[in-house]
Structure formats: structure tokens, C-alpha cells
Write an enzyme that holds these catalytic residues in place. Structure first.
Site, PDB file in Angstrom:
ATOM      1  N   GLU A  94      -5.917   8.911   7.787  1.00 46.85           N
ATOM      2  CA  GLU A  94      -6.444   8.446   6.492  1.00 46.85           C
ATOM      3  C   GLU A  94      -7.868   8.949   6.256  1.00 46.85           C
ATOM      4  OE1 GLU A  94      -4.513   4.077   6.782  1.00 46.85           O
ATOM      5  OE2 GLU A  94      -5.524   4.516   4.902  1.00 46.85           O
ATOM      6  N   ASN A 120       0.374  -0.812   5.270  1.00 43.26           N
ATOM      7  CA  ASN A 120       1.300  -0.005   6.080  1.00 43.26           C
ATOM      8  C   ASN A 120       0.702  -0.025   7.485  1.00 43.26           C
ATOM      9  OD1 ASN A 120       2.769   2.722   4.195  1.00 43.26           O
ATOM     10  ND2 ASN A 120       2.029   0.826   3.372  1.00 43.26           N
ATOM     11  N   GLU A 171       0.862  -1.182   0.000  1.00 45.42           N
ATOM     12  CA  GLU A 171       0.000   0.000   0.000  1.00 45.42           C
ATOM     13  C   GLU A 171       0.905   1.241   0.000  1.00 45.42           C
ATOM     14  OE1 GLU A 171      -1.577   0.809   3.929  1.00 45.42           O
ATOM     15  OE2 GLU A 171      -3.396   1.728   3.102  1.00 45.42           O
ATOM     16  N   LYS A 188      -9.494   2.023  -1.589  1.00 43.77           N
ATOM     17  CA  LYS A 188      -9.653   1.506  -0.221  1.00 43.77           C
ATOM     18  C   LYS A 188     -10.987   1.923   0.393  1.00 43.77           C
ATOM     19  CE  LYS A 188      -6.990   1.360   4.128  1.00 43.77           C
ATOM     20  NZ  LYS A 188      -5.700   1.832   4.728  1.00 43.77           N
ATOM     21  N   CYS A 231      -4.826  -2.890   3.042  1.00 39.08           N
ATOM     22  CA  CYS A 231      -4.520  -2.701   4.447  1.00 39.08           C
ATOM     23  C   CYS A 231      -5.678  -2.953   5.415  1.00 39.08           C
ATOM     24  CB  CYS A 231      -3.946  -1.305   4.652  1.00 39.08           C
ATOM     25  SG  CYS A 231      -2.915  -1.254   6.106  1.00 39.08           S
ATOM     26  N   ASN A 250      -7.057   6.195  -1.462  1.00 35.12           N
ATOM     27  CA  ASN A 250      -5.941   5.287  -1.196  1.00 35.12           C
ATOM     28  C   ASN A 250      -6.181   4.108  -2.128  1.00 35.12           C
ATOM     29  OD1 ASN A 250      -4.068   3.520  -0.201  1.00 35.12           O
ATOM     30  ND2 ASN A 250      -4.481   3.976   1.957  1.00 35.12           N
TER      31      ASN A 250
HETATM   32  N1  ING Z   1      -3.053   0.661   8.785  1.00 34.18           N
HETATM   33  C1  ING Z   1      -3.471  -0.130   9.864  1.00 34.18           C
HETATM   34  C2  ING Z   1      -4.080  -1.455   9.475  1.00 34.18           C
HETATM   35  O1  ING Z   1      -5.289  -1.646   9.402  1.00 34.18           O
HETATM   36  C3  ING Z   1      -4.686  -0.279  11.998  1.00 34.18           C
HETATM   37  C4  ING Z   1      -4.320   0.610  10.846  1.00 34.18           C
HETATM   38  C5  ING Z   1      -3.721  -1.051  12.657  1.00 34.18           C
HETATM   39  C6  ING Z   1      -5.989  -0.349  12.386  1.00 34.18           C
HETATM   40  C7  ING Z   1      -4.099  -1.890  13.702  1.00 34.18           C
HETATM   41  C8  ING Z   1      -6.383  -1.164  13.442  1.00 34.18           C
HETATM   42  C9  ING Z   1      -5.427  -1.948  14.112  1.00 34.18           C
HETATM   43  O2  ING Z   1      -3.262  -2.364   9.324  1.00 34.18           O
HETATM   44  C10 ING Z   1      -3.713   1.033   7.654  1.00 34.18           C
HETATM   45  N2  ING Z   1      -3.032   1.809   6.798  1.00 34.18           N
HETATM   46  O3  ING Z   1      -4.853   0.695   7.420  1.00 34.18           O
END
Ligand code: ING
Length: 313
Positions: A146, A197, A47, A127, A172, A110
Site C-alpha cells: 500500500e 481488507n 475497503e 486513507k 482499515c 485508498n
Molecule cells: N490491512 C491491514 C490492517 O491494518 C495490517 C494491515 C494487519 C497491519 C495487521 C497491521 C496488523 O488491517 C490494511 N489494508 O490496512
């Protein structure tokens, strides 16, 4: 022997604020060549692969945000990647920040593209599930904006006949939502390709045990793979970007839910697997024969209700 697709997950190490797109593309091309040399026909990049994970920063001006976006794809910076794909006859998935103009209105997504071995764009995805926040959190050491910088995707979860298979895309946070895989599963998807990411620190929940990030990453993708009898290729942008950690763990997951290839570093790293595209067939014809087993008359809340509402009492 059944249909085979040798695929690569091309994990990208850190991309700092100071890194130029052109230099990142050199790294992507190097990994494309490495994957091609081992017979891969499809390479999955992360991503937002061209830039640092800029959603961790708060920008006042739209101009400062837009420096991270691509208004065309391919463009001058990414042309070498498309040229290498055509030269090698290898397709790829690439995540990037898309600035598009619809009837004079600027829109920001995204996004990811699926590119064929002739370097033509087969499909685009935007996304749907945007994590994080609209406004910067007071006193936060870093942000996750985001919801501020992108609109939710408007293309749904499509699949495309390509690479002798049926390929779906997501990005993601989408991988954490079962609906993502099921909508593609209901279209017969055989391989879901996605980039991520994922910050190593949870901005919303502190302190979160660090092992949980990695566990939830693989749990989400393994469940999606098994419950829809599809291959899943998940590719990280990993490493420390200007002091901010991003999770690695890029992997290739079989329709059985088993991880068959796993990155061991947080740098640029190519992992591959010669996927048997018919491996999920028996699951699609037995355990997950949707037509035979699903009872949609009981599922209406899934699309009628957005947030949970509790029973009376
Ligand atoms: N990053 C993370 C993901 O879903 C996240 C944000 C991390 C949300 C952990 C909830 C828990 O992997 C992106 N860019 O979506």
C-alpha cells in the site's frame, strides 16, 4: 424514542483477480437491497470493495497497477449501485482505489465515499495510515504494497452531518490508531464507518497466532468506539482471494464498546442494527466529556513527535 439509524455492515466475500467490477457491483447491489428490505438507511461496504486486494501483488509497470483504480466515482461499473441507492433511498459507504488528477498531476489514494439516500456523494476520505511496504520483501509469498501504490491521504479525518447524525469515515489500518477516532471525536462524531481488507497472515511477524488477528481487529474498533463514545461499523472484504486469506469479523459496535452485531461467515453477509444515536450522549457528558477532562497541555508529544525516542541512559 431517541434518534435511530438502522445501519448495515455488508461484508463482501472474496474478490479474485479474475472477477469483474460489474459482477462485484451486482453482489453489492444485492446486499444493498437486502439491507433496504430490513429498513436500513445506511449500508457500509468494505475497503477496496470493487477489486481483489491488489496490494498483495508486486507490479513492475504503473499501467498494471492502474487497472485497479477508478478515475471517476461513480463510473460505468458502479453506476448500478448509485442507481439502486437512489431507487431505494438508502445511502452507503464504499471503499475504492482512487486515481485523481490535480493540475495535471496524477495522484493515487485508498479512498472511500459517503453517499446519501439520493445517491449524491456527501463526503470523501483518503486513507491516512498506509501499512506495509514501499518495496517488495525478498522471498515473500505475498506482499503488502500500500505504501507503494497509494499516497497518504490529504483530507484528514472529517465528519459530516448526515442520516440525522454526525458520521465519520476511515479505512482499515486507520482503525488501529487512536488518533483516528479522537480527531473525529473532537468533532462530535456519533458513528464512524470503515471498511477493511486484513490478511489472515502477518507478513511482518511469523508465526503469529491466528486468533490475534481477530482479537486485534475488534480490540482496535471497540476501544475507538468507547473512548470517543461513538458507534463504529467495521466491514470486511473477507474469504480466500486466489488462495490468500482475508479476515472476516465485520461488526457493529456501540458507543459502550460492545459488539452488537457480528458476521459469522467469510462470505457476502449483511448484518444490521437499529442504532440508538443518543446512546453515547451520557458518555460524552460524563466519562468522555472532553472539555471537562482532557489536559491538552500534556499531550504535545502526540503531534510534535512522529516516532518514539527513548529517555537517556
Ligand atoms: N490491512 C491491514 C490492517 O491494518 C495490517 C494491515 C494487519 C497491519 C495487521 C497491521 C496488523 O488491517 C490494511 N489494508 O490496512
Amino acid at each position: 424514542m431517541g434518534r435511530r439509524l438502522k445501519v448495515a455492515s455488508a461484508q463482501l466475500g472474496a474478490v479474485d483477480l479474475a472477477d469483474k467490477r460489474e459482477d462485484v457491483v451486482v453482489r453489492l447491489v444485492d446486499m444493498l437491497r437486502e439491507a433496504a428490505s430490513s429498513g436500513c438507511r445506511l449500508v457500509v461496504f468494505p475497503e477496496l470493495a470493487l477489486t481483489t486486494f491488489f496490494a498483495r501483488y508486486f507490479y513492475e509497470s504503473q499501467e498494471d497497477v492502474d487497472r485497479w483504480f477508478e478515475s471517476t466515482m461513480p463510473n460505468a461499473a458502479t453506476r448500478p449501485l448509485f442507481d439502486a441507492a437512489a431507487e431505494l433511498g438508502v445511502g452507503f459507504y464504499l471503499g475504492y482505489a482512487e486515481l485523481s488528477e490535480d493540475d495535471g498531476v496524477e495522484r493515487r489514494f485508498n479512498s472511500s465515499v459517503l453517499v446519501g439516500p439520493d445517491a449524491a456523494i456527501i463526503g470523501k476520505y483518503r486513507k491516512v495510515h498506509l501499512p506495509g511496504h514501499q518495496e517488495p520483501l525478498e522471498g515473500a509469498l505475498f506482499h503488502h504494497l500500500e505504501k507503494r501504490y497509494f499516497e497518504p491521504g490529504d483530507l484528514g479525518f472529517g465528519v459530516w452531518r448526515a442520516f440525522d447524525s454526525i458520521i465519520g469515515m476511515c479505512l482499515c489500518n486507520d482503525r488501529r490508531w487512536p488518533e483516528t477516532y479522537r480527531v473525529m471525536g473532537l468533532q462530535g462524531v456519533e458513528m464512524v464507518v470503515l471498511g477493511y481488507n486484513t490478511p489472515t497472515t502477518n507478513i511482518d511477524q511469523r508465526p503469529e497466532p491466528t486468533h490475534l488477528r481477530s482479537f486485534h481487529n475488534h480490540l482496535s474498533m471497540q476501544a475507538g468506539a468507547y473512548q470517543n463514545a461513538t458507534w463504529v461499523v467495521g466491514t470486511a472484504k473477507a474469504g480466500i482471494e486466489d488462495g490468500h486469506g482475508l479476515l472476516g469479523g465485520s461488526c457493529i459496535i456501540a458507543p459502550t464498546g460492545e459488539i452488537v452485531a457480528l458476521a459469522t461467515s467469510t462470505d457476502d453477509e449483511v448484518i444490521t442494527h437499529n442504532c440508538d444515536l443518543d446512546l453515547g450522549t451520557y458518555l460524552k457528558q460524563t466519562t468522555f466529556d472532553f472539555a471537562r477532562h482532557r489536559r491538552t497541555e500534556h499531550y504535545s508529544l502526540i503531534t510534535e513527535r512522529t516516532g518514539a525516542s527513548l529517555p537517556p541512559g
